[in-house]
Every structure is written in C-alpha cells, then in structure tokens.
Design a protein around this motif. Structure first.
Motif, PDB file in Angstrom:
ATOM      1  N   ILE A   9      -1.838   3.676   6.584  1.00 17.15           N
ATOM      2  CA  ILE A   9      -1.410   2.104   5.721  1.00 17.15           C
ATOM      3  C   ILE A   9      -0.082   1.606   6.191  1.00 17.15           C
ATOM      4  CG2 ILE A   9      -0.214   3.010   3.630  1.00 17.15           C
ATOM      5  CD1 ILE A   9      -3.100   4.394   3.877  1.00 17.15           C
ATOM      6  N   LEU A  10      -0.519   0.130   5.871  1.00 24.00           N
ATOM      7  CA  LEU A  10      -0.289  -1.623   5.694  1.00 24.00           C
ATOM      8  C   LEU A  10       0.744  -1.499   4.543  1.00 24.00           C
ATOM      9  CD1 LEU A  10      -2.713  -3.161   8.119  1.00 24.00           C
ATOM     10  CD2 LEU A  10      -1.101  -1.529   9.221  1.00 24.00           C
ATOM     11  N   GLY A  11       0.423  -0.794   3.788  1.00 17.02           N
ATOM     12  CA  GLY A  11       1.608  -0.800   2.240  1.00 17.02           C
ATOM     13  C   GLY A  11       0.256  -0.874   1.566  1.00 17.02           C
ATOM     14  N   SER A  12       1.056  -0.788  -0.012  1.00 18.86           N
ATOM     15  CA  SER A  12       0.171  -1.205  -1.234  1.00 18.86           C
ATOM     16  C   SER A  12       1.423  -1.413  -2.183  1.00 18.86           C
ATOM     17  CB  SER A  12      -0.015   1.568  -1.504  1.00 18.86           C
ATOM     18  OG  SER A  12       1.262   1.386  -2.213  1.00 18.86           O
ATOM     19  N   ILE A  13       0.341  -1.702  -3.245  1.00 15.31           N
ATOM     20  CA  ILE A  13       0.762  -2.814  -4.346  1.00 15.31           C
ATOM     21  C   ILE A  13       0.452  -1.649  -5.713  1.00 15.31           C
ATOM     22  CG2 ILE A  13       1.450  -4.518  -3.404  1.00 15.31           C
ATOM     23  CD1 ILE A  13      -0.986  -6.083  -4.532  1.00 15.31           C
ATOM     24  N   LYS A  14       1.540  -2.155  -6.780  1.00 16.22           N
ATOM     25  CA  LYS A  14       0.822  -1.008  -8.161  1.00 16.22           C
ATOM     26  C   LYS A  14       0.476  -2.308  -8.648  1.00 16.22           C
ATOM     27  CE  LYS A  14       5.012   0.952  -9.032  1.00 16.22           C
ATOM     28  NZ  LYS A  14       6.463   1.172  -9.884  1.00 16.22           N
ATOM     29  N   TYR A  15      -1.464  -1.212  -9.558  1.00 13.39           N
ATOM     30  CA  TYR A  15      -2.247  -2.738 -10.070  1.00 13.39           C
ATOM     31  C   TYR A  15      -2.471  -1.552 -11.408  1.00 13.39           C
ATOM     32  CZ  TYR A  15      -7.014  -5.295 -10.706  1.00 13.39           C
ATOM     33  OH  TYR A  15      -7.603  -5.395 -10.974  1.00 13.39           O
ATOM     34  N   GLY A  16      -2.499  -2.681 -12.524  1.00 13.03           N
ATOM     35  CA  GLY A  16      -2.300  -2.151 -13.879  1.00 13.03           C
ATOM     36  C   GLY A  16      -1.418  -0.998 -13.686  1.00 13.03           C
ATOM     37  N   LEU A  20      -3.401   1.806  -7.793  1.00 11.76           N
ATOM     38  CA  LEU A  20      -2.518   1.174  -6.612  1.00 11.76           C
ATOM     39  C   LEU A  20      -3.514   0.107  -5.823  1.00 11.76           C
ATOM     40  CD1 LEU A  20      -0.719   4.668  -4.918  1.00 11.76           C
ATOM     41  CD2 LEU A  20       0.402   1.523  -5.941  1.00 11.76           C
ATOM     42  N   ILE A  21      -3.189  -1.176  -5.410  1.00 16.71           N
ATOM     43  CA  ILE A  21      -4.489  -1.608  -3.966  1.00 16.71           C
ATOM     44  C   ILE A  21      -3.625  -0.810  -2.877  1.00 16.71           C
ATOM     45  CG2 ILE A  21      -4.300  -3.459  -3.272  1.00 16.71           C
ATOM     46  CD1 ILE A  21      -6.086  -3.495  -5.700  1.00 16.71           C
ATOM     47  N   VAL A  22      -4.514  -0.898  -2.016  1.00 13.44           N
ATOM     48  CA  VAL A  22      -4.434  -0.009  -0.752  1.00 13.44           C
ATOM     49  C   VAL A  22      -4.176  -0.666   0.860  1.00 13.44           C
ATOM     50  CG1 VAL A  22      -3.867   2.035   1.122  1.00 13.44           C
ATOM     51  CG2 VAL A  22      -3.627   2.447  -1.556  1.00 13.44           C
ATOM     52  N   HIS A  23      -3.564  -1.589   1.019  1.00 15.57           N
ATOM     53  CA  HIS A  23      -4.264  -1.568   2.948  1.00 15.57           C
ATOM     54  C   HIS A  23      -3.993  -0.854   3.267  1.00 15.57           C
ATOM     55  CE1 HIS A  23      -4.458  -6.066   0.181  1.00 15.57           C
ATOM     56  NE2 HIS A  23      -2.996  -4.978   0.035  1.00 15.57           N
ATOM     57  N   ALA A  24      -5.299  -1.033   4.089  1.00 18.28           N
ATOM     58  CA  ALA A  24      -5.160   0.255   5.402  1.00 18.28           C
ATOM     59  C   ALA A  24      -5.783  -0.332   7.144  1.00 18.28           C
ATOM     60  CB  ALA A  24      -5.967   1.144   5.905  1.00 18.28           C
ATOM     61  N   TYR A  25      -5.420   0.081   8.279  1.00 18.08           N
ATOM     62  CA  TYR A  25      -6.649  -0.469   9.341  1.00 18.08           C
ATOM     63  C   TYR A  25      -7.080   1.253  10.062  1.00 18.08           C
ATOM     64  CZ  TYR A  25      -7.819  -1.494  13.476  1.00 18.08           C
ATOM     65  OH  TYR A  25      -8.519  -1.747  14.940  1.00 18.08           O
ATOM     66  N   THR A  26      -8.545   1.173   9.145  1.00 21.26           N
ATOM     67  CA  THR A  26      -8.890   2.053  10.089  1.00 21.26           C
ATOM     68  C   THR A  26      -9.583   2.673  10.864  1.00 21.26           C
ATOM     69  OG1 THR A  26     -11.158   1.524   9.313  1.00 21.26           O
ATOM     70  CG2 THR A  26      -9.453   2.457   7.161  1.00 21.26           C
ATOM     71  N   GLU A  27      -9.651   3.365  11.340  1.00 22.66           N
ATOM     72  CA  GLU A  27     -10.499   4.025  13.036  1.00 22.66           C
ATOM     73  C   GLU A  27     -11.646   3.414  12.767  1.00 22.66           C
ATOM     74  OE1 GLU A  27     -11.270   7.386  16.005  1.00 22.66           O
ATOM     75  OE2 GLU A  27     -10.749   7.532  14.105  1.00 22.66           O
ATOM     76  N   LYS A  28     -13.162   3.207  11.680  1.00 25.14           N
ATOM     77  CA  LYS A  28     -14.107   3.296  11.660  1.00 25.14           C
ATOM     78  C   LYS A  28     -14.202   1.474  11.051  1.00 25.14           C
ATOM     79  CE  LYS A  28     -16.786   6.307  10.654  1.00 25.14           C
ATOM     80  NZ  LYS A  28     -17.583   7.442  10.105  1.00 25.14           N
ATOM     81  N   GLY A  38      -6.137   5.299 -10.624  1.00 23.66           N
ATOM     82  CA  GLY A  38      -5.907   5.772 -12.008  1.00 23.66           C
ATOM     83  C   GLY A  38      -4.253   6.690 -10.274  1.00 23.66           C
ATOM     84  N   GLY A  39      -4.572   6.012  -9.486  1.00 21.64           N
ATOM     85  CA  GLY A  39      -3.511   6.662  -8.283  1.00 21.64           C
ATOM     86  C   GLY A  39      -2.270   6.985  -8.875  1.00 21.64           C
ATOM     87  N   ARG A  40      -1.386   6.325  -9.651  1.00 25.38           N
ATOM     88  CA  ARG A  40      -0.255   6.997 -10.201  1.00 25.38           C
ATOM     89  C   ARG A  40       0.107   7.422 -11.336  1.00 25.38           C
ATOM     90  NH1 ARG A  40       0.268   1.039 -11.458  1.00 25.38           N
ATOM     91  NH2 ARG A  40       2.083   1.691 -12.208  1.00 25.38           N
ATOM     92  N   SER A  41      -0.567   8.510 -12.079  1.00 30.50           N
ATOM     93  CA  SER A  41      -1.106   8.901 -12.569  1.00 30.50           C
ATOM     94  C   SER A  41      -0.760  10.183 -12.196  1.00 30.50           C
ATOM     95  CB  SER A  41      -2.874   9.000 -13.747  1.00 30.50           C
ATOM     96  OG  SER A  41      -2.765   9.960 -14.357  1.00 30.50           O
ATOM     97  N   LYS A  42       0.035  10.857 -13.057  1.00 26.76           N
ATOM     98  CA  LYS A  42       0.193  12.694 -13.521  1.00 26.76           C
ATOM     99  C   LYS A  42      -0.573  13.269 -12.917  1.00 26.76           C
ATOM    100  CE  LYS A  42       4.876  11.870 -15.426  1.00 26.76           C
ATOM    101  NZ  LYS A  42       5.540  12.863 -16.063  1.00 26.76           N
ATOM    102  N   LYS A  43      -1.977  13.084 -13.859  1.00 28.64           N
ATOM    103  CA  LYS A  43      -3.295  13.739 -13.622  1.00 28.64           C
ATOM    104  C   LYS A  43      -3.844  13.662 -12.394  1.00 28.64           C
ATOM    105  CE  LYS A  43      -3.665  14.799 -18.567  1.00 28.64           C
ATOM    106  NZ  LYS A  43      -4.445  14.261 -19.823  1.00 28.64           N
ATOM    107  N   SER A  44      -3.695  12.554 -11.673  1.00 29.14           N
ATOM    108  CA  SER A  44      -4.299  11.742 -10.632  1.00 29.14           C
ATOM    109  C   SER A  44      -4.911  13.397  -9.594  1.00 29.14           C
ATOM    110  CB  SER A  44      -4.726  10.452 -10.096  1.00 29.14           C
ATOM    111  OG  SER A  44      -4.793  10.319  -8.375  1.00 29.14           O
TER     112      SER A  44
END
Length: 241
Positions: A9-16, A20-28, A38-44
């Motif tokens: 994970i290189l960083g993340s920002i709140k969206y709506g 969340l918007i997540v920036h990542a460097y992936t192996e593949k 809904g990543g910031r929702s309690k039900k997520s």
C-alpha cells in the motif's frame, strides 16, 4: 476476471461518504489504483484500516487492463508478514518511503524482482528494533537499480566528485552545478559500498545524513520525471534531528 496478488500500500484517500481510493504496488500488475466502495463503513467486510502506508497485503482483485480504477474483492494481511504492524516511532520513515515510492513507481505491469526488493525491506523494517541511521539512504540508492538510473561507483582520488546529472564520479576540473562537494561525494561513495547489514558501522553526523538525503533526492529529481517536493520530508528530517 479475479486475480490473487500481493500488494504494497502506497497510500489511501477518503472518497465520498464511506469509500476509499487506494494506491498500491502489486506483484502481478505493478502500480494500480483501487476503489473500495463502503470501505469506511462499519458494516464493510473490507476494513479501511488495512490500507495504511507500506502494509503488505494479499488481495483478490478484479483487473481490467487500461482501467483507471480497479476493484478489490477480498483482502488480508500477507502470509509473508502476518503480524504486520509498524511501531509508532517508525511512522515518519514509513510515510516518507511510501511517498517516494508513489512518485517513482509508474509501470502498470508486474516486476517480481522489484516487488521482492520492496517486500523484503518492508519485512526488515517490521522486524528490526534499531533502524540504522543511513537505512533510508541505502534504500533509495538501491531502488534506483530498478528505476534505470543507478549511480556508478567509480570514485577515486582522480575522480572524487559525484556528478548527479551523469551518475558518475568526475575529476575536479569537470565540476559543475550538479556536482556534490568533496566531502559529501566521499560519503556517497561509502554508502554505495555498504550493504544493509553493515550500515551500523558507518559513522555519519546528522549534517552528513541530511546533506546526503538532499543530494539523493536531487538525483531522483534529475532522473525521474514528475519527482516533485515531498510533503513528508520536513517531518522526517525534523524527527531525525
């Protein structure tokens, strides 16, 4: 199509309101941007606190080439680092390195050697208690091997100045605006020769560390398009002092 990949994970920002918007460097797939609805929702089921800088994760993702926003289906801590947790005192270093990586990693395709280099250094940071003072310098210099502008260690008494623009040591007569001074050039040579395991044997002042970090960042700015001022630099340097 769903793919499994490790990701840094290189960083993340709140969206709506809840996403969340997540920036990542992936192996593949190299550098990718993901939306977690809904990543910031309690039900997520996908908890937002997983997406912190330099966390090493196993992810199942929906991937389409050329798409600007990809989707994460499932995520958990990586098997290679199941206890992932940075102590608070490491946070300035973690944020600094993550910001550098966000700026310089651009390829949207896998590079297993680069991913292995990064993940090994992350695991090292998790496991070690006393981080060598020159760790970040060693990391940044070794990273350039994967970015295509690694410096050449041809230091000698005849060529004692490091030329940031041409990435080699040059003669005194060849000095120009992008050359380091004699002392910092020599310290740079010492860093180039040092392995991660031997960094603690280097005796460097805080002034040397700060001057060399600024030199390396200037080196990046000369050779990596779009490498601009780092927001995390001042906090990182202040805490190092």
């Amino acid at each position: 199509m769903i793919h499994r990949t490790e990701a840094i994970i290189l960083g993340s920002i709140k969206y709506g309101e809840t996403s969340l918007i997540v920036h990542a460097y992936t192996e593949k797939f190299g550098k990718q941007t993901y939306i977690i609805k809904g990543g910031r929702s309690k039900k997520s089921r996908t908890k937002g606190n997983l997406f912190q800088s330099l966390f090493l994760l196993d992810m199942n993702v929906s991937h389409r080439d050329g798409k600007s926003l990809q989707m994460i289906k499932e995520v958990q801590f990586s098997e290679s680092s199941p206890h992932l947790n940075f102590e608070t005192y490491k946070n300035p270093l973690v944020l600094f390195l993550a910001e550098v990586l966000y700026k310089v990693l651009k390829e949207e395709e896998g590079n297993p050697q680069l991913f292995s280099f990064l993940s090994n250094h992350i695991i090292y940071l998790i496991q070690i208690d006393d981080i060598p003072k020159a760790y970040h310098l060693n990391f940044l210099i070794n990273l350039t091997r994967f970015l295509g502008f690694n410096p050449i260690d041809n230091w000698s008494e005849e060529k004692p100045l490091f030329d940031l623009g041409n990435a080699v040591f040059v003669r005194l007569d060849d000095r120009h605006a992008h050359c380091l001074d004699l002392h910092i050039s020599y310290v740079f040579h010492l860093i180039l020769q040092s392995e991660l395991s031997s960094l603690d044997t280097l005796v460097l002042s805080s002034e040397d560390l700060k001057a060399l970090l600024r030199a390396i960042l200037n080196f990046y700015a000369l050779h990596s398009q779009g490498f601009t001022k780092l927001k995390s630099l001042s906090v990182f340097e202040d805490l190092n002092d």
